[in-house]
Design a protein around this motif. Structure first.
Motif, PDB file in Angstrom:
ATOM      1  N   ASP A  39       0.811  -1.216   0.000  1.00  0.00           N
ATOM      2  CA  ASP A  39       0.000   0.000   0.000  1.00  0.00           C
ATOM      3  C   ASP A  39       0.846   1.269   0.000  1.00  0.00           C
ATOM      4  OD1 ASP A  39       1.052  -0.440   2.486  1.00  0.00           O
ATOM      5  OD2 ASP A  39      -0.783   0.029   3.602  1.00  0.00           O
ATOM      6  N   ASP A  40       2.154   1.123  -0.174  1.00  0.00           N
ATOM      7  CA  ASP A  40       3.043   2.291  -0.217  1.00  0.00           C
ATOM      8  C   ASP A  40       2.868   3.011  -1.553  1.00  0.00           C
ATOM      9  OD1 ASP A  40       5.184   4.087  -0.380  1.00  0.00           O
ATOM     10  OD2 ASP A  40       6.422   2.834   0.919  1.00  0.00           O
ATOM     11  N   PRO A  41       2.568   4.317  -1.536  1.00  0.00           N
ATOM     12  CA  PRO A  41       2.402   5.055  -2.804  1.00  0.00           C
ATOM     13  C   PRO A  41       3.641   4.985  -3.693  1.00  0.00           C
ATOM     14  CG  PRO A  41       1.616   6.353  -0.944  1.00  0.00           C
ATOM     15  CD  PRO A  41       2.312   5.167  -0.364  1.00  0.00           C
ATOM     16  N   HIS A  42       4.827   4.929  -3.072  1.00  0.00           N
ATOM     17  CA  HIS A  42       6.055   4.835  -3.859  1.00  0.00           C
ATOM     18  C   HIS A  42       6.110   3.497  -4.619  1.00  0.00           C
ATOM     19  CE1 HIS A  42       7.655   8.518  -2.235  1.00  0.00           C
ATOM     20  NE2 HIS A  42       7.470   8.084  -0.992  1.00  0.00           N
ATOM     21  N   ARG A  43       5.569   2.441  -4.004  1.00  0.00           N
ATOM     22  CA  ARG A  43       5.546   1.138  -4.688  1.00  0.00           C
ATOM     23  C   ARG A  43       4.638   1.184  -5.902  1.00  0.00           C
ATOM     24  NH1 ARG A  43       3.432  -3.816  -5.448  1.00  0.00           N
ATOM     25  NH2 ARG A  43       4.850  -5.605  -5.147  1.00  0.00           N
ATOM     26  N   VAL A  44       3.477   1.809  -5.747  1.00  0.00           N
ATOM     27  CA  VAL A  44       2.543   1.928  -6.868  1.00  0.00           C
ATOM     28  C   VAL A  44       3.192   2.689  -8.021  1.00  0.00           C
ATOM     29  CG1 VAL A  44       0.317   2.860  -7.604  1.00  0.00           C
ATOM     30  CG2 VAL A  44       0.544   1.816  -5.329  1.00  0.00           C
ATOM     31  N   ALA A  45       3.885   3.793  -7.682  1.00  0.00           N
ATOM     32  CA  ALA A  45       4.525   4.606  -8.718  1.00  0.00           C
ATOM     33  C   ALA A  45       5.675   3.843  -9.385  1.00  0.00           C
ATOM     34  CB  ALA A  45       5.035   5.907  -8.107  1.00  0.00           C
TER      35      ALA A  45
END
Length: 272
Positions: A39-45
Motif C-alpha cells: 500500500d506504499d504510494p512509492h511502490r505503486v509509482a
C-alpha cells in the motif's frame, strides 16, 4: 527537503535515465519494489514505471507473432498482459535476469492466446502446440536446404512423430474458415458471386448412403435366418408369401419377423 532525503529519493533526471537504460540494469528496481509495502504510494509509482519501461518489450514480442491471422492490436494487448504478469511475478532473489524471465512469460501468454482462442474448429491441444512450432522450423529448414522441407524433415527437426506433424499440417486448415456468404469473384459477366452460390444442390442419395453405412454392421450381426429374411424381402424384392414358401412357414410368421427386425434395427440405428 533534507540532504538525506535527497540521497534516498531519485531525481527526475535519474528516473529518466532509468527508462533509457537497457533491461539488463532493471533488476535493482525490482529489489526496491520488493522492499516496499503493497500500500506504499512509492511502490505503486515504481510498479507503474517498470510497466511503462517494459512496454517496448511487449510490442517487440507482439510483432514476432504478427502476420499469423490475428489483429496486431489484439496481439499487443495480450503481450502487455503477459508483460504485466512478468513484472508482478519476477523475483530478483532467484538470480536470473528480468529479460530471461519476462521473454518466455510474455511469449507464453501470446502462444496460449493462439492455442486457445484463434481456432475456428476444435483441434486437439497437442496438435495446436506442434502447429505453432512448425512455421519457425520450416523457415530454418528452408534456409538450410534451399527448398521447402518435407513433413519428415520437419518432424526430425522438431523431434516429434511424423504422424503428429502430418496431422498438425492438416489441422492448419481449421485455423481460419471462410464465410459462405463472402464474395469470391465474378462470373462471365463480372457479377460478384458468393461461395454459397457456387455450391451444388443437396443430393438425396447422400442420405441413402449414410443409412446404408449405419445399417450394414447391424444387419451383419443378425442371426442367419433373420438376415436371410431381410435379404429376400428388401434386396431380392420377394413378397411375404414367397418368403414364407421358401422358409416353410406361414406368411403371418414372416410378417412378424419383419416387423420385429425393422423395429430393432430402427431403434439401434437411432441410438448409435
Amino acid at each position: 527537503m533534507s540532504y538525506q532525503s535527497t540521497l534516498t529519493s531519485p531525481t527526475r533526471a535519474q528516473r529518466t535515465r532509468r527508462r533509457t537504460d537497457s533491461y539488463d540494469n532493471i533488476e535493482p528496481l525490482f529489489t526496491e519494489l520488493a522492499e516496499l509495502d503493497t500500500d506504499d504510494p512509492h511502490r505503486v509509482a515504481l510498479r507503474k514505471e517498470l510497466i511503462s519501461r517494459c512496454l517496448p518489450l511487449a510490442e517487440h514480442i507482439a510483432r514476432k507473432f504478427a502476420g499469423r491471422g490475428e489483429n496486431f492490436d489484439d496481439l499487443l494487448q495480450i503481450a502487455r498482459v503477459g508483460m504485466v504478469a512478468a513484472v508482478d511475478r519476477f523475483d530478483p532473489d532467484h538470480g536470473a535476469s528480468f529479460l530471461a524471465f519476462a521473454v518466455p512469460t510474455i511469449m507464453g501468454e501470446v502462444r496460449r492466446h493462439f492455442r486457445d482462442h484463434t481456432w475456428s474448429v476444435r483441434v486437439p491441444r497437442r496438435l495446436k502446440e506442434i502447429q505453432q512450432t512448425i512455421v519457425p522450423a520450416m523457415d530454418r529448414l528452408s534456409q538450410r536446404l534451399g527448398r521447402t522441407p518435407t513433413a519428415a524433415e520437419i518432424a526430425e527437426e522438431l523431434g516429434v512423430d511424423l504422424v503428429e506433424v502430418t496431422q498438425a499440417l492438416i489441422a492448419r486448415n481449421g485455423y481460419r474458415t471462410s464465410s459462405i456468404d463472402a464474395y469470391t469473384g465474378g462470373d462471365s459477366e463480372y457479377a460478384p458471386t458468393s461461395l454459397l452460390d457456387t455450391l451444388g444442390a443437396e443430393q438425396s442419395e447422400f442420405r441413402t448412403v449414410e443409412d446404408c453405412l449405419v445399417v450394414k454392421p447391424l444387419i451383419a450381426a443378425l442371426p442367419e435366418r433373420d438376415r436371410q429374411v431381410l435379404m429376400m424381402r428388401f434386396f431380392e424384392s420377394q413378397s411375404q408369401i414367397q418368403i414364407a414358401e421358401s422358409l416353410g412357414v406361414s406368411q403371418m410368421q414372416v410378417s412378424r419377423i419383419l416387423a420385429r427386425l425393422l423395429s430393432s434395427l430402427r431403434e439401434q440405428a437411432s441410438r448409435d
